[in-house]
Design an enzyme around this catalytic site. Sequence first.
Site, mmCIF file in Angstrom:
data_model
loop_
_atom_site.group_PDB
_atom_site.id
_atom_site.type_symbol
_atom_site.label_atom_id
_atom_site.label_comp_id
_atom_site.label_asym_id
_atom_site.label_seq_id
_atom_site.Cartn_x
_atom_site.Cartn_y
_atom_site.Cartn_z
ATOM 1 N N THR A 48 -76.298 -27.559 24.295
ATOM 2 C CA THR A 48 -77.520 -28.141 25.034
ATOM 3 C C THR A 48 -78.783 -28.525 24.583
ATOM 4 O O THR A 48 -79.364 -29.491 24.595
ATOM 5 C CB THR A 48 -78.258 -27.618 26.372
ATOM 6 N N THR A 49 -79.390 -28.148 24.019
ATOM 7 C CA THR A 49 -80.938 -27.908 23.230
ATOM 8 C C THR A 49 -80.841 -29.317 22.021
ATOM 9 O O THR A 49 -81.864 -29.432 21.882
ATOM 10 C CB THR A 49 -81.127 -26.368 22.405
ATOM 11 N N TYR A 111 -69.642 -30.699 36.432
ATOM 12 C CA TYR A 111 -69.082 -31.538 37.005
ATOM 13 C C TYR A 111 -68.444 -31.618 37.964
ATOM 14 O O TYR A 111 -67.969 -30.813 39.050
ATOM 15 C CB TYR A 111 -69.360 -33.077 36.754
ATOM 16 N N TYR A 137 -69.260 -20.421 26.476
ATOM 17 C CA TYR A 137 -70.665 -20.309 27.044
ATOM 18 C C TYR A 137 -71.101 -20.194 28.206
ATOM 19 O O TYR A 137 -70.487 -21.197 28.573
ATOM 20 C CB TYR A 137 -71.485 -21.856 26.096
ATOM 21 N N ARG A 142 -76.587 -24.649 35.327
ATOM 22 C CA ARG A 142 -76.390 -26.346 34.553
ATOM 23 C C ARG A 142 -74.985 -26.771 34.842
ATOM 24 O O ARG A 142 -74.607 -27.748 35.435
ATOM 25 C CB ARG A 142 -76.507 -26.436 32.594
ATOM 26 N N LYS A 165 -71.174 -16.255 24.721
ATOM 27 C CA LYS A 165 -72.922 -16.221 25.346
ATOM 28 C C LYS A 165 -73.636 -16.117 26.376
ATOM 29 O O LYS A 165 -72.876 -17.578 27.665
ATOM 30 C CB LYS A 165 -73.487 -18.076 24.448
ATOM 31 N N ILE A 207 -79.130 -16.576 21.055
ATOM 32 C CA ILE A 207 -78.787 -17.898 20.638
ATOM 33 C C ILE A 207 -79.884 -18.132 21.379
ATOM 34 O O ILE A 207 -79.552 -18.063 23.020
ATOM 35 C CB ILE A 207 -77.121 -18.205 21.463
#
Length: 295
Positions: A48-49, A111, A137, A142, A165, A207
């Site tokens: 994501t980052t 989504y 993850y 999100r 994560k 992380i």
Amino acid sequence: MADHIFTGSGVAIVTPMNNDGSVNYDEYGKLIDFQIENGIDAIIACGTTGESATMSGEEHCKVIEYTVKKVDGRVPVIAGAGSNDTAFAAELSVEAEKLGADAILSVTPYYNKTSQSGLIRHYNYIADKVNTPIILYNVPSRTGCNIRPETYAELCKHPNIKATKEANGDLSALVRTMALCGDNLDVYSGEDAQAFAITAMGGLGVISVFANVLPKESHELVQKALDGDFKGSFDMQKKYIALMDALFSDVNPIPVKAAMNLLGYNCGPCRLPLAPMTDSGLAALTDCMKSYGLI
């Protein structure tokens, strides 16, 4: 579980961009060296980052390939390879494996989301296609999709699903997950603010977004907890909590890229639809970094 992907602090590294939106590989190489020279324990690329959501499949693979070559075995490289399309996630995971990634980070579908049974089928499908270990993850803030403890218990039966994560913010659920999975699932904190707590509970580390700015300190915070120095680790968690919060004062990775730019790195802007910080937001981040003597 005898083998762990890594222990300590893994950086969810930013992807520097040129003004035209292309990847700035020269600066990216500098960031990788900065991280390794300051004791980071793993590099997580295209998370994501790293703005993977706005990368094409070809570009995604190019960044992973560059990361693997630049790191050159100095620390593990974990490649973000998740998608809300199971077939594409599997394809991307296979490519990451071919490119030499040490592990795959696979976010839950977003989504379209899915049910818990859909999560089991989704991840088992991907895990059947690769031999590289997979870190699940879980970040429902999100994705709108949460992995329940009982689902983790099913997923960790697959030999290629090694870790999670965890960023659902629910430590009680994590306790249940750890009770159900035991040694069959390693746990990493997906939130800097919970790095101490999750490591103290038996997790293997974090992380981290914070590690982009202070890799040495992120490593030390976790290592103290791993070594049983819970007071020392918690003291560091408290010391840096204001900076960790500032790095999430806008949508990730907007603040952390701004912070890296303030530190003198040429990380450039985020890709649309992520917009620059407001003047007031940037001023607050600048003041926070000054209070820590970073700028």
